[in-house]
Design a protein around this motif. Structure first.
Motif, PDB file in Angstrom:
ATOM      1  N   VAL A  74       8.322   7.037  37.919  1.00  0.00           N
ATOM      2  CA  VAL A  74       8.555   6.382  36.634  1.00  0.00           C
ATOM      3  C   VAL A  74       9.702   5.411  36.840  1.00  0.00           C
ATOM      4  N   PHE A  75       9.468   4.163  36.482  1.00  0.00           N
ATOM      5  CA  PHE A  75      10.517   3.150  36.578  1.00  0.00           C
ATOM      6  C   PHE A  75      11.119   2.940  35.199  1.00  0.00           C
ATOM      7  N   THR A  76      12.417   2.694  35.183  1.00  0.00           N
ATOM      8  CA  THR A  76      13.107   2.408  33.932  1.00  0.00           C
ATOM      9  C   THR A  76      13.966   1.167  34.102  1.00  0.00           C
ATOM     10  N   ASP A  77      14.231   0.497  33.004  1.00  0.00           N
ATOM     11  CA  ASP A  77      15.088  -0.685  33.019  1.00  0.00           C
ATOM     12  C   ASP A  77      16.496  -0.353  32.536  1.00  0.00           C
ATOM     13  N   SER A  78      16.811   0.942  32.459  1.00  0.00           N
ATOM     14  CA  SER A  78      18.142   1.391  32.042  1.00  0.00           C
ATOM     15  C   SER A  78      18.652   2.438  33.019  1.00  0.00           C
ATOM     16  N   SER A  79      19.799   2.183  33.606  1.00  0.00           N
ATOM     17  CA  SER A  79      20.352   3.124  34.586  1.00  0.00           C
ATOM     18  C   SER A  79      20.679   4.478  33.964  1.00  0.00           C
ATOM     19  N   VAL A  80      20.909   4.527  32.655  1.00  0.00           N
ATOM     20  CA  VAL A  80      21.215   5.779  31.964  1.00  0.00           C
ATOM     21  C   VAL A  80      20.016   6.734  32.010  1.00  0.00           C
ATOM     22  N   LEU A  81      18.804   6.192  31.990  1.00  0.00           N
ATOM     23  CA  LEU A  81      17.608   7.015  31.865  1.00  0.00           C
ATOM     24  C   LEU A  81      17.207   7.734  33.155  1.00  0.00           C
ATOM     25  N   VAL A  82      17.852   7.453  34.277  1.00  0.00           N
ATOM     26  CA  VAL A  82      17.512   8.162  35.517  1.00  0.00           C
ATOM     27  C   VAL A  82      17.808   9.653  35.391  1.00  0.00           C
ATOM     28  N   ASP A  83      18.657  10.030  34.453  1.00  0.00           N
ATOM     29  CA  ASP A  83      18.969  11.442  34.240  1.00  0.00           C
ATOM     30  C   ASP A  83      17.863  12.185  33.484  1.00  0.00           C
ATOM     31  N   ALA A  84      16.847  11.465  33.023  1.00  0.00           N
ATOM     32  CA  ALA A  84      15.787  12.094  32.233  1.00  0.00           C
ATOM     33  C   ALA A  84      14.881  12.994  33.066  1.00  0.00           C
ATOM     34  N   VAL A  88      12.385   9.625  38.015  1.00  0.00           N
ATOM     35  CA  VAL A  88      12.701   8.391  37.287  1.00  0.00           C
ATOM     36  C   VAL A  88      13.654   7.539  38.127  1.00  0.00           C
ATOM     37  N   PHE A  89      13.272   6.270  38.309  1.00  0.00           N
ATOM     38  CA  PHE A  89      14.058   5.333  39.115  1.00  0.00           C
ATOM     39  C   PHE A  89      14.392   4.094  38.303  1.00  0.00           C
ATOM     40  N   PHE A  90      15.652   3.730  38.301  1.00  0.00           N
ATOM     41  CA  PHE A  90      16.096   2.472  37.707  1.00  0.00           C
ATOM     42  C   PHE A  90      15.632   1.373  38.651  1.00  0.00           C
ATOM     43  N   ALA A  91      14.930   0.381  38.130  1.00  0.00           N
ATOM     44  CA  ALA A  91      14.422  -0.714  38.950  1.00  0.00           C
ATOM     45  C   ALA A  91      14.878  -2.038  38.363  1.00  0.00           C
ATOM     46  N   VAL A  92      15.466  -2.878  39.219  1.00  0.00           N
ATOM     47  CA  VAL A  92      15.962  -4.175  38.759  1.00  0.00           C
ATOM     48  C   VAL A  92      15.868  -5.170  39.910  1.00  0.00           C
ATOM     49  N   ALA A  93      15.624  -6.435  39.559  1.00  0.00           N
ATOM     50  CA  ALA A  93      15.601  -7.478  40.585  1.00  0.00           C
ATOM     51  C   ALA A  93      16.973  -7.554  41.236  1.00  0.00           C
ATOM     52  N   PRO A 106      23.091   7.071  49.097  1.00  0.00           N
ATOM     53  CA  PRO A 106      21.908   7.938  49.136  1.00  0.00           C
ATOM     54  C   PRO A 106      21.036   7.897  47.886  1.00  0.00           C
ATOM     55  N   ASP A 107      21.625   7.501  46.736  1.00  0.00           N
ATOM     56  CA  ASP A 107      20.837   7.485  45.512  1.00  0.00           C
ATOM     57  C   ASP A 107      20.340   6.099  45.114  1.00  0.00           C
ATOM     58  N   GLU A 108      20.419   5.133  46.032  1.00  0.00           N
ATOM     59  CA  GLU A 108      19.858   3.816  45.745  1.00  0.00           C
ATOM     60  C   GLU A 108      19.354   3.149  47.016  1.00  0.00           C
ATOM     61  N   CYS A 109      18.480   2.149  46.815  1.00  0.00           N
ATOM     62  CA  CYS A 109      17.960   1.380  47.940  1.00  0.00           C
ATOM     63  C   CYS A 109      17.550   0.002  47.443  1.00  0.00           C
ATOM     64  N   ALA A 121      17.521   2.820  41.862  1.00  0.00           N
ATOM     65  CA  ALA A 121      18.584   3.820  41.820  1.00  0.00           C
ATOM     66  C   ALA A 121      18.022   5.078  41.180  1.00  0.00           C
ATOM     67  N   SER A 122      18.540   6.220  41.620  1.00  0.00           N
ATOM     68  CA  SER A 122      18.088   7.510  41.145  1.00  0.00           C
ATOM     69  C   SER A 122      19.295   8.363  40.796  1.00  0.00           C
ATOM     70  N   ALA A 123      19.060   9.441  40.064  1.00  0.00           N
ATOM     71  CA  ALA A 123      20.157  10.355  39.731  1.00  0.00           C
ATOM     72  C   ALA A 123      20.573  11.171  40.948  1.00  0.00           C
ATOM     73  N   LYS A 124      19.652  11.325  41.902  1.00  0.00           N
ATOM     74  CA  LYS A 124      19.916  12.115  43.106  1.00  0.00           C
ATOM     75  C   LYS A 124      19.560  11.289  44.337  1.00  0.00           C
ATOM     76  N   GLU A 125      19.839  11.841  45.489  1.00  0.00           N
ATOM     77  CA  GLU A 125      19.478  11.184  46.744  1.00  0.00           C
ATOM     78  C   GLU A 125      17.965  10.950  46.774  1.00  0.00           C
ATOM     79  N   ILE A 126      17.560   9.771  47.220  1.00  0.00           N
ATOM     80  CA  ILE A 126      16.144   9.424  47.280  1.00  0.00           C
ATOM     81  C   ILE A 126      15.559   9.977  48.586  1.00  0.00           C
ATOM     82  N   PRO A 127      14.617  10.919  48.493  1.00  0.00           N
ATOM     83  CA  PRO A 127      14.024  11.466  49.706  1.00  0.00           C
ATOM     84  C   PRO A 127      13.172  10.414  50.429  1.00  0.00           C
TER      85      PRO A 127
END
Length: 163
Positions: A74-84, A88-93, A106-109, A121-127
């Motif tokens: 699930v992609f979100t346009d709000s970094s706050v929502l990664v905790d949902a 859920v991944f925050f995605a931005v250009a 570890p929690d972004e790429c 970006a993710s709330a946790k490390e991205i496997p």
């Protein structure tokens, strides 16, 4: 299936939606909340934490639970929502386009695409398996375009409810 989750504040109302699409961008499911108007008492009691609480706990988590088609990511346009939720991944250009997958922490790429780069970006490390899935999706579709459709739908819902 890929999910797109967004919460908007429009005319002092909070409205959220989730759009689930297939790999071609065709919608398979759309859920949304009725616009929420916080009371004066809620604003006083929650203070600065009100917006984050409404966005994540009240809106985003309830939308994710209501889905019939559970998306792998699930992609979100709000970094706050990664905790949902975990997927859920925050995605931005991103301005970075080195041609390599970068992993600033570890929690972004940052993944390069044909039209630029996208930062996740993710709330946790991205496997590693999720990193590969993000790369695959970013190569196959215009990953950020469904956010435009979702935003227009949420604006329509919010404006329609006031009439």
């Amino acid at each position: 299936m890929i999910g797109y989750l967004s919460v908007r504040r429009i005319d002092e109302k909070y409205v959220g939606g989730i759009l689930v699409v297939d790999e071609s961008g065709i919608p398979h499911e759309f859920k949304y909340t009725d616009p929420i108007v916080p009371t004066t008492l809620q604003k006083i009691l929650y203070g600065k934490s009100l917006e984050g609480y409404l966005n994540t706990e009240v809106i985003a988590k309830s939308l994710l639970k209501k889905l019939d088609n559970k998306p792998e990511v699930v992609f979100t346009d709000s970094s706050v929502l990664v905790d949902a939720a975990e997927n859920v991944f925050f995605a931005v250009a991103s301005v970075s386009s080195t041609g390599q997958i970068e992993q600033p922490s570890p929690d972004e790429c940052i993944i390069p695409t044909s039209i630029g780069a996208i930062r996740f970006a993710s709330a946790k490390e991205i496997p590693q398996d999720k990193l590969e899935k993000l790369k695959q999706i970013a190569e196959e579709i215009d990953l950020l375009e469904p956010f435009q459709r979702l935003q227009k739908a949420l604006e329509y819902i919010c404006r329609s409810s006031s009439s």
